[in-house]
Design an enzyme around this catalytic site. Structure first.
Site, PDB file in Angstrom:
ATOM      1  N   ASP A   1       2.509  49.949-118.415  1.00 58.95           N
ATOM      2  CA  ASP A   1       2.250  49.153-119.623  1.00 58.95           C
ATOM      3  C   ASP A   1       2.425  50.031-120.857  1.00 58.95           C
ATOM      4  O   ASP A   1       2.243  51.243-120.789  1.00 58.95           O
ATOM      5  CB  ASP A   1       0.812  48.624-119.581  1.00 58.95           C
ATOM      6  CG  ASP A   1       0.619  47.377-120.427  1.00 58.95           C
ATOM      7  OD1 ASP A   1       0.387  46.298-119.851  1.00 58.95           O
ATOM      8  OD2 ASP A   1       0.702  47.477-121.676  1.00 58.95           O
TER       9      ASP A   1
ATOM     10  N   VAL B   1       9.183  48.768-121.228  1.00 56.62           N
ATOM     11  CA  VAL B   1      10.197  48.306-120.266  1.00 56.62           C
ATOM     12  C   VAL B   1      11.573  48.104-120.906  1.00 56.62           C
ATOM     13  O   VAL B   1      12.564  47.909-120.218  1.00 56.62           O
ATOM     14  CB  VAL B   1       9.773  47.009-119.531  1.00 56.62           C
ATOM     15  CG1 VAL B   1       8.550  47.241-118.669  1.00 56.62           C
ATOM     16  CG2 VAL B   1       9.573  45.844-120.500  1.00 56.62           C
TER      17      VAL B   1
ATOM     18  N   TYR C   1      12.409  32.730-126.824  1.00 60.80           N
ATOM     19  CA  TYR C   1      11.567  32.803-125.616  1.00 60.80           C
ATOM     20  C   TYR C   1      12.136  31.895-124.532  1.00 60.80           C
ATOM     21  O   TYR C   1      12.193  32.256-123.366  1.00 60.80           O
ATOM     22  CB  TYR C   1      10.136  32.414-125.984  1.00 60.80           C
ATOM     23  CG  TYR C   1       9.108  32.659-124.900  1.00 60.80           C
ATOM     24  CD1 TYR C   1       8.604  33.941-124.656  1.00 60.80           C
ATOM     25  CD2 TYR C   1       8.619  31.610-124.116  1.00 60.80           C
ATOM     26  CE1 TYR C   1       7.653  34.165-123.671  1.00 60.80           C
ATOM     27  CE2 TYR C   1       7.664  31.825-123.126  1.00 60.80           C
ATOM     28  CZ  TYR C   1       7.185  33.106-122.913  1.00 60.80           C
ATOM     29  OH  TYR C   1       6.233  33.321-121.927  1.00 60.80           O
TER      30      TYR C   1
ATOM     31  N   LYS D   1      13.421  33.258-121.003  1.00 64.09           N
ATOM     32  CA  LYS D   1      12.810  32.853-119.731  1.00 64.09           C
ATOM     33  C   LYS D   1      13.817  32.107-118.848  1.00 64.09           C
ATOM     34  O   LYS D   1      13.732  32.182-117.619  1.00 64.09           O
ATOM     35  CB  LYS D   1      11.546  32.033-119.977  1.00 64.09           C
ATOM     36  CG  LYS D   1      10.388  32.851-120.571  1.00 64.09           C
ATOM     37  CD  LYS D   1       9.965  34.021-119.666  1.00 64.09           C
ATOM     38  CE  LYS D   1       8.714  34.728-120.164  1.00 64.09           C
ATOM     39  NZ  LYS D   1       8.337  35.889-119.319  1.00 64.09           N
TER      40      LYS D   1
HETATM   41  N1  LIG Z   1      -0.203  33.447-120.918  1.00 64.27           N
HETATM   42  C1  LIG Z   1       0.600  32.412-120.807  1.00 64.27           C
HETATM   43  O1  LIG Z   1       0.267  31.290-121.238  1.00 64.27           O
HETATM   44  C2  LIG Z   1       1.940  32.570-120.100  1.00 64.27           C
HETATM   45  C3  LIG Z   1       2.645  31.408-119.735  1.00 64.27           C
HETATM   46  C4  LIG Z   1       3.866  31.535-119.098  1.00 64.27           C
HETATM   47  C5  LIG Z   1       4.396  32.781-118.846  1.00 64.27           C
HETATM   48  N2  LIG Z   1       3.710  33.900-119.220  1.00 64.27           N
HETATM   49  C6  LIG Z   1       4.332  35.199-118.973  1.00 64.27           C
HETATM   50  O2  LIG Z   1       3.462  36.000-118.184  1.00 64.27           O
HETATM   51  C7  LIG Z   1       3.657  37.374-118.515  1.00 64.27           C
HETATM   52  C8  LIG Z   1       2.302  38.017-118.804  1.00 64.27           C
HETATM   53  O3  LIG Z   1       1.703  37.342-119.880  1.00 64.27           O
HETATM   54  P1  LIG Z   1       0.152  37.493-120.229  1.00 64.27           P
HETATM   55  O4  LIG Z   1      -0.303  36.164-120.656  1.00 64.27           O
HETATM   56  O5  LIG Z   1      -0.557  38.217-119.148  1.00 64.27           O
HETATM   57  O6  LIG Z   1       0.260  38.420-121.519  1.00 64.27           O
HETATM   58  P2  LIG Z   1      -0.711  39.577-122.059  1.00 64.27           P
HETATM   59  O7  LIG Z   1      -0.317  39.782-123.490  1.00 64.27           O
HETATM   60  O8  LIG Z   1      -2.131  39.269-121.731  1.00 64.27           O
HETATM   61  O9  LIG Z   1      -0.259  40.833-121.195  1.00 64.27           O
HETATM   62  C9  LIG Z   1       1.052  41.318-121.284  1.00 64.27           C
HETATM   63  C10 LIG Z   1       1.046  42.802-121.033  1.00 64.27           C
HETATM   64  O10 LIG Z   1       2.399  43.260-121.139  1.00 64.27           O
HETATM   65  C11 LIG Z   1       2.404  44.465-121.882  1.00 64.27           C
HETATM   66  N3  LIG Z   1       3.716  44.650-122.503  1.00 64.27           N
HETATM   67  C12 LIG Z   1       4.285  43.891-123.479  1.00 64.27           C
HETATM   68  N4  LIG Z   1       5.479  44.396-123.811  1.00 64.27           N
HETATM   69  C13 LIG Z   1       5.662  45.494-123.034  1.00 64.27           C
HETATM   70  C14 LIG Z   1       6.709  46.447-122.921  1.00 64.27           C
HETATM   71  N5  LIG Z   1       7.797  46.401-123.705  1.00 64.27           N
HETATM   72  N6  LIG Z   1       6.606  47.429-122.001  1.00 64.27           N
HETATM   73  C15 LIG Z   1       5.491  47.522-121.222  1.00 64.27           C
HETATM   74  N7  LIG Z   1       4.469  46.660-121.304  1.00 64.27           N
HETATM   75  C16 LIG Z   1       4.554  45.659-122.192  1.00 64.27           C
HETATM   76  C17 LIG Z   1       1.286  44.304-122.911  1.00 64.27           C
HETATM   77  O11 LIG Z   1       0.840  45.562-123.404  1.00 64.27           O
HETATM   78  C18 LIG Z   1       0.227  43.591-122.074  1.00 64.27           C
HETATM   79  O12 LIG Z   1      -0.621  44.511-121.422  1.00 64.27           O
HETATM   80  C19 LIG Z   1       4.637  37.404-119.669  1.00 64.27           C
HETATM   81  O13 LIG Z   1       5.929  37.689-119.172  1.00 64.27           O
HETATM   82  C20 LIG Z   1       4.580  36.006-120.236  1.00 64.27           C
HETATM   83  O14 LIG Z   1       5.765  35.627-120.874  1.00 64.27           O
HETATM   84  C21 LIG Z   1       2.494  33.814-119.843  1.00 64.27           C
END
Ligand SMILES: NC(=O)c1ccc[n+]([C@@H]2O[C@H](COP(=O)([O-])OP(=O)(O)OC[C@H]3O[C@@H](n4cnc5c(N)ncnc54)[C@H](O)[C@@H]3O)[C@@H](O)[C@H]2O)c1
Length: 253
Positions: free
Chosen positions: A37, A64, A156, A160
């Protein structure tokens, strides 16, 4: 015997939200986990928390979007735990819900670099290892925005959809090597992803949330982590190239 006994799993975005819950669930089932992360503070706190619970955990600070970081992530995993069996590409960011006519280049580039480029780079790094060992799992976090058209900003949604495409492409090309690649497409999940952002594009937000009233309820991260556990375990041995909607029926309406 647990479901991921001695498996080695890398979880990008593992310091928070869905990724952290996936890492927790995997560790509970016997996996050794590498949290990757770019939030150094949250990473350290999560790794310490895991170690206090007795889980085998290692943290790597990565962006990443950066090739060297991805290489470091995988190399350090192998140096620490000896191999890699599971890659969960969970790191992801939002695009402020910018509608097509409001897209800013820096938002486009950032979201594409992280949400799409990150998965491409991590997959490119682990696949030769997986081919050599004739096994390996990739689980990608897509989204409802990756399978429907109107539920997110343009960038986005495009990103996706690319995740959905990469999942099917990799699943289809590498199945014969004992490799499986699947994705989860959640609707809304209760994490910090959406709560910590200002500056939404109000037009994009309005258009993207028109159908929210037809959503049953948001998911809890554990509900997504349990799907990831299924996709990481032998219980899903015949599931490959699939994008599983996790939306309590929202997209079925
Ligand atoms: N929360 C939602 O409603 C939701 C819905 C659909 C899909 N998603 C997808 O699920 C995944 C996780 O989302 P979440 O809700 O847990 O988000 P979150 O913000 O709670 O956690 C995301 C994590 O990714 C890390 N991160 C972001 N960019 C980064 C990078 N360039 N390199 C390394 N780490 C990085 C952040 O520091 C964080 O710890 C994402 O891909 C998001 O698009 C989330």
């Amino acid at each position: 015997m647990t479901r991921l006994d001695n498996k080695i799993a890398i979880i990008t975005g593992g310091a928070n939200g869905i990724g952290k819950q996936i890492a927790t669930r995997f560790a509970e089932e016997g996996a050794k986990v590498v949290l990757a992360d770019f939030n150094g503070e949250a990473l350290e706190a999560s790794v310490n928390e895991f170690k206090e619970k007795g889980y085998a955990a290692h943290g790597v600070k990565v962006n990443v979007a950066v090739e060297e970081d991805i290489n470091k992530m995988v190399d350090e995993t192998i140096a620490t735990f000896g191999r890699v069996d599971i890659l969960v590409n969970c790191a992801g960011v939002l695009d402020l819900m910018q509608a097509a006519h409001n897209v800013e280049d820096d938002i486009w580039n950032r979201v594409m670099d992280i949400n799409v480029g990150g998965i491409m780079r991590a997959s490119r790094k682990v696949l030769p290892i997986y081919m050599e060992q004739k096994s390996g799992i990739i689980i990608n976090l897509s989204s409802m925005a990756g399978v429907t058209g109107g539920r997110g900003g343009l960038t986005y949604t495009a990103a996706k959809h690319a995740v959905t495409g990469m999942t099917k492409n990799i699943g289809s090309h590498y199945g014969e090597f004992g490799i499986r690649c699947n994705a989860i497409a959640p609707a809304q999940v209760n994490t910090g992803l959406t709560t910590s952002i200002d500056g939404w594009d109000q037009f994009g937000l309005k258009q993207s949330t028109r159908g929210v009233a037809t959503m049953n309820r948001p998911a809890e991260p554990i509900e997504i982590a349990n799907i990831a556990l299924f996709l990481a375990s032998e219980e899903s041995s015949y599931v490959n190239g699939v994008v599983l909607a996790a939306d309590s029926g929202w997209s079925a309406y």
